[in-house]
Design an enzyme around this catalytic site. Structure first.
Site, PDB file in Angstrom:
ATOM      1  N   LYS A  41       0.843  -1.205   0.000  1.00  0.00           N
ATOM      2  CA  LYS A  41       0.000   0.000   0.000  1.00  0.00           C
ATOM      3  C   LYS A  41       0.876   1.252   0.000  1.00  0.00           C
ATOM      4  O   LYS A  41       2.062   1.193   0.339  1.00  0.00           O
ATOM      5  CB  LYS A  41      -0.905  -0.023   1.232  1.00  0.00           C
ATOM      6  CG  LYS A  41      -0.144  -0.077   2.540  1.00  0.00           C
ATOM      7  CD  LYS A  41      -1.027  -0.501   3.706  1.00  0.00           C
ATOM      8  CE  LYS A  41      -0.206  -0.562   4.990  1.00  0.00           C
ATOM      9  NZ  LYS A  41      -0.961  -1.116   6.103  1.00  0.00           N
ATOM     10  N   TYR A 251      15.676  31.111   4.566  1.00  0.00           N
ATOM     11  CA  TYR A 251      14.553  31.872   5.095  1.00  0.00           C
ATOM     12  C   TYR A 251      14.751  32.197   6.569  1.00  0.00           C
ATOM     13  O   TYR A 251      15.208  31.364   7.350  1.00  0.00           O
ATOM     14  CB  TYR A 251      13.256  31.055   4.958  1.00  0.00           C
ATOM     15  CG  TYR A 251      12.739  31.004   3.542  1.00  0.00           C
ATOM     16  CD1 TYR A 251      12.419  32.165   2.843  1.00  0.00           C
ATOM     17  CD2 TYR A 251      12.577  29.787   2.904  1.00  0.00           C
ATOM     18  CE1 TYR A 251      11.944  32.110   1.543  1.00  0.00           C
ATOM     19  CE2 TYR A 251      12.089  29.720   1.605  1.00  0.00           C
ATOM     20  CZ  TYR A 251      11.777  30.891   0.922  1.00  0.00           C
ATOM     21  OH  TYR A 251      11.309  30.841  -0.349  1.00  0.00           O
TER      22      TYR A 251
HETATM   23  C1  LIG Z   1      -0.086  -1.988   6.756  1.00  0.00           C
HETATM   24  C2  LIG Z   1      -0.584  -3.275   7.225  1.00  0.00           C
HETATM   25  C3  LIG Z   1       0.286  -4.359   7.383  1.00  0.00           C
HETATM   26  C4  LIG Z   1       1.776  -4.226   7.289  1.00  0.00           C
HETATM   27  O1  LIG Z   1       2.267  -3.733   8.531  1.00  0.00           O
HETATM   28  P1  LIG Z   1       3.801  -3.454   8.845  1.00  0.00           P
HETATM   29  O2  LIG Z   1       3.797  -2.991  10.256  1.00  0.00           O
HETATM   30  O3  LIG Z   1       4.233  -2.377   7.894  1.00  0.00           O
HETATM   31  O4  LIG Z   1       4.547  -4.709   8.634  1.00  0.00           O
HETATM   32  C5  LIG Z   1      -0.265  -5.582   7.689  1.00  0.00           C
HETATM   33  N1  LIG Z   1      -1.601  -5.725   7.855  1.00  0.00           N
HETATM   34  C6  LIG Z   1      -2.456  -4.690   7.748  1.00  0.00           C
HETATM   35  C7  LIG Z   1      -3.914  -4.912   7.968  1.00  0.00           C
HETATM   36  C8  LIG Z   1      -1.976  -3.435   7.449  1.00  0.00           C
HETATM   37  O5  LIG Z   1      -2.838  -2.395   7.377  1.00  0.00           O
END
Ligand SMILES: *Cc1c(COP(=O)(O)O)cnc(C)c1O
Length: 353
Positions: A41, A251
Site C-alpha cells: 500500500k 529563510y
Molecule cells: C499496513 C498493514 C500491514 C503491514 O504492517 P507493517 O507494520 O508495515 O509490517 C499488515 N496488515 C495490515 C492490515 C496493514 O494495514
C-alpha cells in the site's frame, strides 16, 4: 542540439532490489510454516510500486495487500487479481463491481460491507476481524451476523495494535483471534505484520503480512542484523558559495556564519519529504564525510556546510542518511513516516544484484 528526452533527476532513490528480495525471504523464513505476503500500500511505502513489486514477485511473494482501489491497477501488471487484497474493503456498489470485474478480493470489515458484497453477487473475499485495535474490522460481537455467514471467506485476518512492543495486548489479541477462528470457517488465517512475525510462531498462522521490514524498517530488536537497508536517497549539489562572518543562510536567516565558510545548496526540500524537523543537527554525506545542514529546510533545497570538503563540486550527488531506525530515533518521525513521505520527484532506480 535539442532533445526532448527527460534529463536525469537531481534527486535519486536507489532501491536495492536484492536487499528487498532478501528481506522478503528472511521474513518468509521467520514466518515458519506460514508464508509471507507483502503489504505494498501507499506506493509500496514510498519505495515505488513498480520497483518493489518486481523485486517481491522475483523473490517469491504471491499475496499482496493494498489499502485503496486506486492502488490495484498498477499491481495488476505484476500479479493476478485473486492475489491482491484491498484492506479498506468496499463501501459501495461501484467498488464491489470493480472488485468483481478484476477478480480482486476485498477485505470485508463490517456487516455493512458484507451486505454490499453479497448484494453485488459476492464471491471469494477476505474478512478482517477487530481483535482489539478498534480501528477497521468486524467487531467480534458481529461474527454471527447473517451477512457474515453468507461470505466465502478465503483468509480470516486480524491486525495487532502493539506488536512492536512487549505488551500484554499481543496475547489478548491472539486469544481473541483464536475465538474468531473458532466462529468463522475460512481457508486460511493471518494475523502478523512485520513486528508480529518477530513475536514467534504462535502469531504466524498461514500467512503473514509484512510491510515495513520489507523496505528496511526494524520494528523490533529481534529483526536487527537480519533486515537490510533497501532505500538510498541521493541529492545533487546545485551551487557552491563562500560566506563571510555575518552572512545568513535561507529563510528567516536562522543560520548566521561566524567565520569564512563554504556552503553547498542541494536539491532536496520538504516537498520531497525532508521535513523541517530533520534540519537541525542533520547531515548529508559525501562518502564518509558528514556535511551539516544550515538554517531552515526550504521546499526545494537545503544548504550544507561543506568547508571540510574542498573537492566537492556542483553536480556531485550526496547521500541522505536513511538507516531507518537511526534516522527515526534522531528525527522523531516513525520509520513508517520516513518511508511514506518520500516525494514524487525522486527518480526511483531499481538496482538488482
Ligand atoms: C499496513 C498493514 C500491514 C503491514 O504492517 P507493517 O507494520 O508495515 O509490517 C499488515 N496488515 C495490515 C492490515 C496493514 O494495514
Amino acid at each position: 542540439m535539442m532533445s526532448a528526452e527527460r534529463p536525469p533527476a537531481t534527486l535519486r532513490l536507489r532501491i536495492d532490489g536484492s536487499a528487498l528480495s532478501q528481506n522478503w525471504q528472511v521474513l518468509d523464513r521467520l514466518s515458519g510454516s506460514a508464508r509471507a505476503g507483502a503489504a505494498v500500500k501507499a506506493d509500496a511505502y514510498g519505495v515505488g510500486i513498480d520497483a518493489a513489486t518486481a523485486a517481491l514477485v522475483g523473490a517469491g511473494a504471491r499475496d499482496f495487500f493494498v489499502a485503496h482501489w486506486s492502488e490495484v491497477p498498477p499491481l495488476l501488471e505484476y500479479v493476478p487479481g485473486e492475489q491482491i487484497a484491498v484492506l479498506h474493503g468496499i463501501g459501495n456498489a461501484r467498488e464491489a463491481a470493480f472488485a468483481r470485474a478484476l477478480g480482486v478480493r476485498p477485505v470485508i470489515n463490517s456487516v455493512h460491507q458484507a451486505a454490499i458484497w453479497n448484494e453485488a453477487g459476492g464471491g471469494p473475499c477476505h474478512l478482517m476481524v477487530d481483535s482489539g485495535i478498534n480501528r477497521l474490522g468486524l467487531p467480534l460481537s458481529d461474527l454471527g451476523a447473517e451477512p457474515i455467514a453468507r461470505l466465502q471467506v478465503h483468509t480470516l485476518m486480524s491486525h495487532l495494535a502493539s506488536a512492536d512492543e512487549d505488551s500484554a495486548k499481543n496475547d489478548q489479541q491472539l486469544a481473541a483471534f483464536r475465538d474468531a477462528i473458532a466462529a468463522v470457517p475460512a481457508r486460511e488465517y493471518s494475523l502478523a505484520n512485520s513486528a508480529g512475525i518477530a513475536l514467534g510462531s504462535d502469531y504466524a498462522f498461514d500467512l503473514t503480512r509484512p510491510g515495513l521490514a520489507l523496505y528496511g524498517g526494524i520494528p523490533r530488536p529481534e529483526l536487527a542484523g537480519q533486515i537490510r537497508q533497501v532505500v538510498f536517497p541521493e541529492a545533487a549539489v546545485m551551487q557552491i558559495r563562500e560566506l563571510g562572518p555575518g552572512d545568513s543562510v535561507g529563510y528567516n536567516a536562522r543560520f548566521v556564519a561566524g567565520q569564512n565558510m563554504r556552503v553547498a545548496t542541494v536539491s532536496l526540500g520538504y516537498a520531497d519529504g525532508f521535513l523541517r524537523a530533520r534540519g537541525p543537527g542533520g547531515v548529508l554525506l559525501h562518502q564518509d564525510c558528514e556535511l551539516p545542514i544550515l538554517g531552515l529546510v526550504s521546499m526545494d533545497m537545503i544548504v550544507l556546510d561543506c568547508s571540510a570538503l574542498p573537492q566537492l563540486r556542483e553536480g556531485d550527488f550526496l547521500q541522505v542518511p536513511f538507516d531507518l531506525p537511526g534516522v527515526a530515533e534522531a528525527s522523531g518521525f516513525s520509520q513508517y513516516e520516513l518511508l511514506t513521505t518520500l516525494g514524487h520527484r525522486f527518480e526511483r532506480v531499481l538496482q538488482s544484484g
